[in-house]
Design an enzyme around this catalytic site. Sequence first.
Site, short mmCIF file in Angstrom:
data_model
loop_
_atom_site.label_atom_id
_atom_site.label_comp_id
_atom_site.label_asym_id
_atom_site.label_seq_id
_atom_site.Cartn_x
_atom_site.Cartn_y
_atom_site.Cartn_z
CE LYS A 1 -2.25 -1.28 3.75
NZ LYS A 1 -1.92 -2.72 3.87
CB THR A 2 3.58 2.42 2.23
OG1 THR A 2 2.81 2.32 3.43
CG2 THR A 2 4.49 3.63 2.33
CD GLU B 1 -0.29 3.45 3.06
OE1 GLU B 1 -0.56 2.53 3.85
OE2 GLU B 1 0.83 3.96 2.97
#
Length: 460
Positions: free
Chosen positions: A122-123, A166
């Site tokens: 995600k990051t 996110e």
Amino acid sequence: MYQIDFEKPASVHFIGIGGISMSGLAEVLLSKGFRISGSDSAVSSLTDHLKDAGAIVYEGQRASNLTDDVEVVVYTAAVHKDNPELAEAIRRGLPVLTRAELLGQMMRNYSEAVAIAGTHGKTTTTSMVTEILLAAKMDPTISVGGILHSIDGNIRIGHSGCFVTEACEYTNSYHSFFPTMEIILNIRADHLDFFKDLEDIRRSFRTFAGLLPETGLLIINADIPDYRELMADIKCRMVTFALESLEADYRAEKIHYNEEGHASFDVIRRGERVGHVDLGVPGEHNVTNALAAVAAAEALGVAWKDMERGLDGYRGTERRFEVKGELGGVTVVDDYAHHPDEILATLRTARRLHKKKLWCVFQPHTYTRTKALMGEFAEALSLADEVILAKIYPARETDTLGISSADLAARLEKLGKKVHYFESFDEIEQFLLTALVPGELLITMGAGDVVKIGENLLGQ
């Protein structure tokens, strides 16, 4: 539920305002003219920054911190009902929102609200999308789960209708969101202290996808097993990307890696070559992340030259295969990997980059995850030449479930790996100082505070 309206700024109080996510959300509201107050157990650079921006920040939490003008209270999952400020808000009948609920309410104020989800990646993917949008001068608002140097932190306040964040599956917090576009990177077993099993997690992601309006867009990894069946009744448009599946809308071909492990490849959209990408970060997993970012950027109307420039300029996020320095000829790298899939991806990247001995110092994260995925952890870690295990980082957990890192060490020994387990970071550091040889690679790995080991060795 209370609705945050950027056209009607209110007075908002944050319980736990010093957290990296909470402080970012408070900063966004400050920029929109909201009156912000908040409290935390201790002051920090984040709370100092908020005070400089005009927020009122209290050290310590007490009912009197809620002044008469407070109209809504926001709190984190770590705050219990007996917290004096939350109890006072409830006594007064004030609207209260969790951090995830606030984030969801804020998303409704943007015409393009992009939520990036998945068990891992995600990051990095959020950061890639950020770099592309910045290259295209689209002036987005960004909330990312790590420190991204190009925005000097984890939050960027833009002035357009585009918001990118996110979306974490833990405790189903992303079910409070109102996205217009979603990316689902992968769906694997994790957070088993909350979810029952993999099927429960898959149902959670299905519910998340169902939040999209019919005019929305779901971008999903076609390598997820049975993804079509999982998303069968989704009414919005769906676009796919994949590294393996030949049916995906976006694929990578002619993948090559340079001496630093950075991939270059052609992007194929529905059988047609549409562009070329040169990544500035290593690893095959980042090819997948880049394909997802490209699919989202195209949907947002970004030109190919800006996509290529943005991805080329992305140099990673803190704690994502971050080279920390060199110690007597030994390269020291740190990585946030705390799930077996992430460990495999990181160690495979290290293997591609480095042919000499590979050391891995791993700090397991939570007793639940370690117990549930013990075998997978051992298999993934066995890719290193020699493994050093630290004590399990408990995070939010208090029940040890009767396990320790010694159990993981025993699994690794059964696989024929050379493994060491130490109770303290100091013992690990002293061992490494005598064991490391010039030319070797040392990776500190985990979602806890294991990064301190490499930093201590380097004198940082």
